[in-house]
Motif scaffolding. Structure first.
Motif, PDB file in Angstrom:
ATOM      1  N   ASN A 150       0.660  -1.181  -0.007  1.00 18.02           N
ATOM      2  CA  ASN A 150       0.029  -0.049   0.064  1.00 18.02           C
ATOM      3  C   ASN A 150       0.849   1.142  -0.054  1.00 18.02           C
ATOM      4  N   GLU A 159       4.386  -5.578   3.822  1.00 24.61           N
ATOM      5  CA  GLU A 159       3.355  -6.650   4.416  1.00 24.61           C
ATOM      6  C   GLU A 159       4.019  -8.074   3.998  1.00 24.61           C
ATOM      7  N   SER A 189      -0.320  -7.346   8.079  1.00 24.08           N
ATOM      8  CA  SER A 189       0.335  -5.949   8.283  1.00 24.08           C
ATOM      9  C   SER A 189       0.888  -5.975   9.513  1.00 24.08           C
ATOM     10  N   ALA A 248      -4.769  -9.114   8.186  1.00 23.41           N
ATOM     11  CA  ALA A 248      -5.394  -8.125   7.722  1.00 23.41           C
ATOM     12  C   ALA A 248      -6.217  -8.194   6.404  1.00 23.41           C
ATOM     13  N   GLY A 249      -6.237  -9.585   6.024  1.00 26.76           N
ATOM     14  CA  GLY A 249      -6.915  -9.560   4.548  1.00 26.76           C
ATOM     15  C   GLY A 249      -6.854 -10.952   4.334  1.00 26.76           C
ATOM     16  N   TRP A 305      -4.404  -5.664  -2.613  1.00 27.17           N
ATOM     17  CA  TRP A 305      -4.771  -5.370  -1.145  1.00 27.17           C
ATOM     18  C   TRP A 305      -4.926  -4.035  -0.756  1.00 27.17           C
ATOM     19  N   THR A 306      -6.214  -3.448  -0.481  1.00 34.01           N
ATOM     20  CA  THR A 306      -6.481  -2.090  -0.275  1.00 34.01           C
ATOM     21  C   THR A 306      -6.257  -1.680   1.082  1.00 34.01           C
ATOM     22  N   GLY A 307      -5.797  -2.501   1.962  1.00 34.15           N
ATOM     23  CA  GLY A 307      -5.913  -2.046   3.444  1.00 34.15           C
ATOM     24  C   GLY A 307      -6.695  -2.768   4.064  1.00 34.15           C
ATOM     25  N   LYS A 308      -7.896  -3.050   3.558  1.00 36.03           N
ATOM     26  CA  LYS A 308      -8.928  -3.719   4.180  1.00 36.03           C
ATOM     27  C   LYS A 308      -9.471  -4.986   3.490  1.00 36.03           C
ATOM     28  N   LYS A 309      -9.325  -5.120   2.409  1.00 35.39           N
ATOM     29  CA  LYS A 309      -9.724  -6.361   1.883  1.00 35.39           C
ATOM     30  C   LYS A 309      -8.753  -6.768   0.325  1.00 35.39           C
ATOM     31  N   SER A 328      -8.668  -8.027  -3.440  1.00 32.51           N
ATOM     32  CA  SER A 328      -9.580  -8.044  -4.744  1.00 32.51           C
ATOM     33  C   SER A 328      -8.768  -8.371  -5.797  1.00 32.51           C
TER      34      SER A 328
END
Length: 318
Positions: free
Chosen positions: A225, A231, A252, A263-264, A308-312, A314
């Protein structure tokens, strides 16, 4: 029974079983004689825990040996060395038209899958060879090669015979090669940072239940990110009694020195192995299912990319 030297097979091996097309027409009819004759019945023995541990190192065989299974060894090409035949005996892999079967050959320091198929009934070797290999035939109650009885199928009214199909070989790593970094040996990446290794080991040991195991299918350190902190990217496999699941997980760094924390998560289809994590993009080599594939053996190989967007996590298309 003498066992093939599967202790030399490394975790990074991606057996070509995952690449086989399982179409009956190709398997049973290509360059075959007009009539096959049965030589002798294949004698299967229940799989042992020792065999389970050895053959579980082969990704394509993991689902079969996770549950009840049987083994046989036959010299199919007349070279004096016997090939391995694995046959599922679990209810999960014995439904919808038969039980999952794999025929594996180790030769010239490589593993090759000669056949991946769903089969039913008693099996025999044919006297005849196709492309240098004897075939497997289904026997009827009288001990003769059975005829297909399903109207509309490619084998209706014809002998039910499955020929071996040669594919590109996957290398078997020597003991010396297995001690090299995975990147140098051309295999899946694995982190070397002690803190990251500890976090991965702790996580994998905490996931499985009493009757499950979890193992890495590749890991890497990357700043996903752009915050200047790396990460952990981990692809891992959960193995149960008659199933497996692959998952991509990102860890993370927690605040105030708490170390790496999950974290995901993202579930991955088929077989999966981490290829790389660079410039915020996670590349995973996956082998996914075609409509006709049995549970043991997905056949469509592709590389998928994720972010990874920091939350999920995709899927990502460049």
């Amino acid at each position: 029974m003498n066992h093939l030297p599967f202790h030399r097979v490394a975790e990074a091996i991606w057996v070509s079983a995952a690449l086989l097309s399982l179409a009956v027409t190709d398997s049973a009819r290509a360059r075959t004689p007009e009539q096959f004759t049965a030589d002798h019945a294949v004698q299967f023995a229940p799989g042992t825990d020792r065999e389970r541990a050895l053959y579980a190192k082969i990704p394509a065989a993991r689902a079969i040996v996770a549950g009840r299974f049987a083994t046989a060894q036959e010299d199919l090409d007349g070279d004096g060395k016997r090939e391995l035949i694995l046959l599922a005996r679990s209810s999960t892999l014995c439904r919808g038209g038969g039980c999952a079967l794999l025929v594996l050959q180790i030769k010239d320091r490589s593993v090759e899958t000669l056949l991946a198929k769903k089969v039913t009934g008693k099996l025999a070797l044919t006297r005849e060879q196709v492309d240098g290999y004897r075939a497997l035939a289904v026997l009827d109650a009288a001990g003769r090669i059975a005829l297909g009885n399903r109207s509309g199928s490619a084998l209706f009214g014809k002998q039910v015979v499955y020929t071996m199909r040669s594919r590109a070989r996957a290398p078997v790593l020597s003991a010396a090669e297995q001690t090299k970094p995975a990147e140098a040996a051309g295999g899946m990446p694995n982190v070397s940072d002690p803190k990251a290794q500890k976090a991965i080991s702790k996580f994998l040991s905490s996931v499985p239940s009493e009757h499950e195991t979890a193992e890495s299918s590749g890991s890497a350190l990357a700043d996903l990110n752009g915050d200047g902190k790396p990460e952990i990217v981990l692809v891992w496999t959960l193995l149960g009694a008659s199933y497996w699941h692959n998952t991509l997980t990102v860890f993370s760094q927690g605040a105030k020195g708490k170390g790496y924390q999950p974290a995901g998560f993202l579930a991955l289809d088929g077989f999966a192995q981490l290829s790389s994590a660079d410039n915020g993009v996670i590349a995973v080599d996956q082998t996914v299912y075609a409509k006709s594939d049995p549970t043991c053996c997905p056949s469509i190989k592709k590389q998928m990319k994720y972010k990874w967007t920091g939350k999920k996590i995709s899927a990502w298309n460049d």
